[in-house]
Design a protein around this motif. Structure first.
Motif, PDB file in Angstrom:
ATOM      1  N   TYR B  36     104.322  16.192 -70.964  1.00 29.60           N
ATOM      2  CA  TYR B  36     103.260  15.337 -70.479  1.00 29.60           C
ATOM      3  C   TYR B  36     103.338  13.965 -71.144  1.00 29.60           C
ATOM      4  O   TYR B  36     103.745  13.839 -72.301  1.00 29.60           O
ATOM      5  N   GLN B  38     101.046  10.442 -71.868  1.00 32.78           N
ATOM      6  CA  GLN B  38      99.673   9.965 -71.922  1.00 32.78           C
ATOM      7  C   GLN B  38      99.637   8.500 -72.349  1.00 32.78           C
ATOM      8  O   GLN B  38     100.116   8.140 -73.419  1.00 32.78           O
ATOM      9  N   GLY B  41      93.698   5.600 -73.134  1.00 26.52           N
ATOM     10  CA  GLY B  41      92.534   5.626 -72.258  1.00 26.52           C
ATOM     11  C   GLY B  41      92.675   6.523 -71.048  1.00 26.52           C
ATOM     12  O   GLY B  41      91.758   6.585 -70.214  1.00 26.52           O
ATOM     13  N   LYS B  42      93.779   7.222 -70.954  1.00 21.80           N
ATOM     14  CA  LYS B  42      94.023   8.114 -69.812  1.00 21.80           C
ATOM     15  C   LYS B  42      94.257   9.538 -70.287  1.00 21.80           C
ATOM     16  O   LYS B  42      94.618   9.772 -71.439  1.00 21.80           O
ATOM     17  N   GLY B  43      94.060  10.487 -69.374  1.00 22.29           N
ATOM     18  CA  GLY B  43      94.449  11.850 -69.677  1.00 22.29           C
ATOM     19  C   GLY B  43      95.953  12.015 -69.537  1.00 22.29           C
ATOM     20  O   GLY B  43      96.622  11.212 -68.871  1.00 22.29           O
ATOM     21  N   PRO B  44      96.529  13.041 -70.157  1.00 17.78           N
ATOM     22  CA  PRO B  44      97.969  13.297 -70.004  1.00 17.78           C
ATOM     23  C   PRO B  44      98.319  13.591 -68.548  1.00 17.78           C
ATOM     24  O   PRO B  44      97.510  14.142 -67.796  1.00 17.78           O
TER      25      PRO B  44
END
Lengths: 115, 112
Positions: B36, B38, B41-44
């Motif tokens: 993943y 990331q 400020g974002k999700g993975p």
């Protein structure tokens, strides 16, 4: 575009408060998960759910509970918030296990600060 | 608790370099190994994944190498770009559940 939406980006709560973190997915996924993210520790699984009203403990469930009354909504509850629960909380949902490109769709996270 | 150990914790490379992130796991029952990415400020987001019946998988500039006997897998980013600067997580899934166990994360910085 498919989405996992977490209701709050930032939260500040006081020690001892009961805290609700909400997560909604619009993909009709059966599986939903709550993780917390801490520097140097990666993502650690708190609770997950395979179906409505079903839940299973993850690796660090102490101090947390969950609720899944509807398929699209999975809530994380901090029964009595403590400062060591200050963290980034990530909700995710997933396709069925036998999907070729199995993976999670994550929300953008809720950064919780307990003071 | 099933673990996956990820290294290094942070990595700085020049543009065009080939950063390599390594992960080691313990349980041979794992059947799926996704990575993943990331951004702040974002999700993975799922980047690339491999199953243990293959030794390598490429998607664009990203390659996973898998060594089943050593219980290790790694991510290589060819011709790295500043836009690749992010945190990367390896993970694995056990065969009979949908839950993923993640590594500790690697913060990559690609300098222009």
């Amino acid at each position: 575009d498919v989405k996992v939406t977490q209701s709050s980006r930032y939260l500040v709560k006081r020690t001892g408060e009961k805290v609700f973190l909400e997560c909604v997915q619009d993909m009709d996924h059966e599986n939903m998960f709550w993780y917390r993210q801490d520097p140097g520790l990666g993502l650690r699984l708190i609770y997950f759910s395979y179906d409505v009203k079903m839940k299973e403990k993850g690796d660090i469930p102490e101090g947390y509970s969950v609720s899944r009354e509807k398929k699209e909504r999975f809530s994380l509850i901090l029964e009595s918030a403590s400062t060591n629960q200050t963290s980034m909380y990530l909700c995710a949902s997933s396709l069925p296990l036998d999907t070729i490109n199995y993976g999670y769709t994550f929300g953008s996270g809720t950064r919780l600060t307990v003071v | 608790q099933q673990q996956v150990k990820q290294s290094p914790q942070s990595l700085i490379v020049q543009k065009g370099g080939i950063p390599i992130i390594n992960c080691a796991y313990e349980n041979t029952a794992f059947d799926y190994f996704p990575w993943y990415q990331q951004f702040p400020g974002k999700g993975p987001a799922l980047l690339i994944a491999i199953r243990p019946d293959v030794s390598e998988k490429k998607e664009g500039r990203f390659t996973i190498s898998f060594n089943k006997s050593a219980k290790q897998f790694s991510l290589h980013i060819m011709d790295s770009q500043p836009g690749d600067s992010a945190t990367y997580f390896c993970s694995h899934r056990s065969g009979n559940t949908g839950k993923l166990i993640f590594g500790q994360g690697t913060t990559l910085q690609v300098k222009p």
